[in-house]
Design an enzyme around this catalytic site. Structure first.
Site, PDB file in Angstrom:
ATOM      1  N   ASP A  40     -75.762 -36.700  48.410  1.00 58.82           N
ATOM      2  CA  ASP A  40     -77.007 -36.108  47.919  1.00 58.82           C
ATOM      3  C   ASP A  40     -76.711 -35.542  46.533  1.00 58.82           C
ATOM      4  OD1 ASP A  40     -79.679 -35.026  47.943  1.00 58.82           O
ATOM      5  OD2 ASP A  40     -78.837 -33.074  48.424  1.00 58.82           O
ATOM      6  N   SER A  41     -77.764 -35.092  45.859  1.00 55.24           N
ATOM      7  CA  SER A  41     -77.573 -34.454  44.563  1.00 55.24           C
ATOM      8  C   SER A  41     -76.890 -33.087  44.711  1.00 55.24           C
ATOM      9  CB  SER A  41     -78.926 -34.272  43.889  1.00 55.24           C
ATOM     10  OG  SER A  41     -79.752 -33.480  44.723  1.00 55.24           O
TER      11      SER A  41
ATOM     12  N   CYS B 241     -80.743 -38.308  50.392  1.00 50.99           N
ATOM     13  CA  CYS B 241     -81.488 -37.746  49.263  1.00 50.99           C
ATOM     14  C   CYS B 241     -82.807 -38.497  49.176  1.00 50.99           C
ATOM     15  CB  CYS B 241     -80.666 -37.950  47.985  1.00 50.99           C
ATOM     16  SG  CYS B 241     -81.541 -37.472  46.486  1.00 50.99           S
TER      17      CYS B 241
HETATM   18  N1  DGL Z   1     -82.082 -33.461  48.243  1.00 46.14           N
HETATM   19  C1  DGL Z   1     -82.639 -34.202  47.125  1.00 46.14           C
HETATM   20  C2  DGL Z   1     -83.800 -35.029  47.635  1.00 46.14           C
HETATM   21  O1  DGL Z   1     -83.837 -35.274  48.821  1.00 46.14           O
HETATM   22  C3  DGL Z   1     -82.940 -33.257  46.020  1.00 46.14           C
HETATM   23  C4  DGL Z   1     -83.271 -33.966  44.751  1.00 46.14           C
HETATM   24  C5  DGL Z   1     -83.009 -33.187  43.514  1.00 46.14           C
HETATM   25  O2  DGL Z   1     -81.828 -32.974  43.240  1.00 46.14           O
HETATM   26  O3  DGL Z   1     -83.947 -32.883  42.794  1.00 46.14           O
HETATM   27  O4  DGL Z   1     -84.658 -35.468  46.929  1.00 46.14           O
END
Ligand code: DGL
Length: 272
Positions: free
Chosen positions: A11-12, A74
């Site tokens: 994920d980010s 994500c």
């Molecule tokens: N958890 C990410 C998602 O599901 C977050 C995205 C972001 O970093 O803006 O979109």
């Protein structure tokens, strides 16, 4: 034949841990390698081109750790960059389709809300998939840009006035529209589910894609004889692209188990 290689999840930032949590619940003996791109979070405010580049680097990092599968935990990457994921040399799972399917199953009044980052909402991916399954559904969306930084900052408690006000501001129109089902289309958002649930009221079902994604992963591993057959609890390794200290603190809270700093490593994925 059992497969002890780890499941790779990325994920980010911290949000993907909501998916990790569900995977651990269903498959406690699976080994897991998690990558959170904490040095470049948020993704959701960036261009599709940048998100795709980041996703490619994240996936390459996980492949370098010899994972047996990649889970894009994500919503933003799942909405914007899934084409690339599908070309990986290992099975690829994402979080949009399971959420869309679950929402269609859950709605009675056919009014479905979708919350996500701006990139996720602009992609229209959840909406497209919902309408494919339920053509007369009415879909209402909201890009909730401030939710990710709030969670990364560790602000998610239901008695926090800043969190409550932010939730109300973003969800006002969706609540007025009378949806009975609301997709938490970003993996950070289940962390805010108490506040979101309180604001929306009891009649509204919140869809956390992590739950159905974990089910799909288990089904796939079982059908393909790829589960780790050990009876011991799986090994968990965490990698981040910024300092480990604050990540471990919040990760421990989110996972409900202590994530010691020795279990997390800072990597520079641009320079692999
Ligand atoms: N958890 C990410 C998602 O599901 C977050 C995205 C972001 O970093 O803006 O979109």
């Amino acid at each position: 034949m059992a497969d002890a290689r780890p499941i790779g999840i990325f994920d980010s930032g911290l949000g993907g841990l909501t998916v990790v949590k569900e995977i651990i619940k269903l498959m406690p003996s699976e080994n897991i390698v998690y990558f959170g791109d904490t040095g470049r979070v948020p993704y959701g405010t960036r261009s599709n081109e940048t998100i795709k580049r980041y996703a490619k680097e994240d996936e390459e990092f996980l492949l370098s750790r010899s994972v047996k599968m990649v889970v894009a935990a994500c919503g933003t990457v799942s909405s914007v960059a899934s084409d690339m994921g599908k070309k990986l040399p290992v099975p690829y799972f994402e979080v949009v389709s399971p959420a869309a399917k679950e929402a269609v199953k859950s709605t009675k009044n056919k009014k479905i809300g979708i919350l996500g980052t701006n990139a996720t909402i602009a992609s229209g991916e959840h909406k497209r998939q919902i309408l494919e399954l339920l053509p007369d559904a009415k879909v209402y969306t909201a890009g909730c840009t401030l939710f990710v930084p709030l969670v990364e900052e560790g602000w998610y408690k239901s008695d926090d006035v800043v969190v409550k006000t932010t939730v109300q501001r973003y969800l006002e129109d969706i609540k007025k529209a009378g949806v009975d089902t609301l997709i938490l289309g970003c993996t950070h958002y289940p962390i805010l589910k108490e506040v979101i649930g309180e604001y929306m009221g009891e009649g509204v079902t919140l869809i956390n894609a992590g739950v159905s994604t974990a089910k799909s992963v288990k089904e796939y591993l079982t059908e393909n004889d790829m589960l780790n057959e050990s009876n011991e609890e799986g090994k968990r390794e965490f990698y981040v692209s910024d300092k480990v200290g604050s990540f471990c603190k919040t990760a421990s809270l989110l996972l409900g188990v202590e994530v010691e700093e020795e279990k997390a490593t800072q990597v520079n994925i641009g320079n692999l």
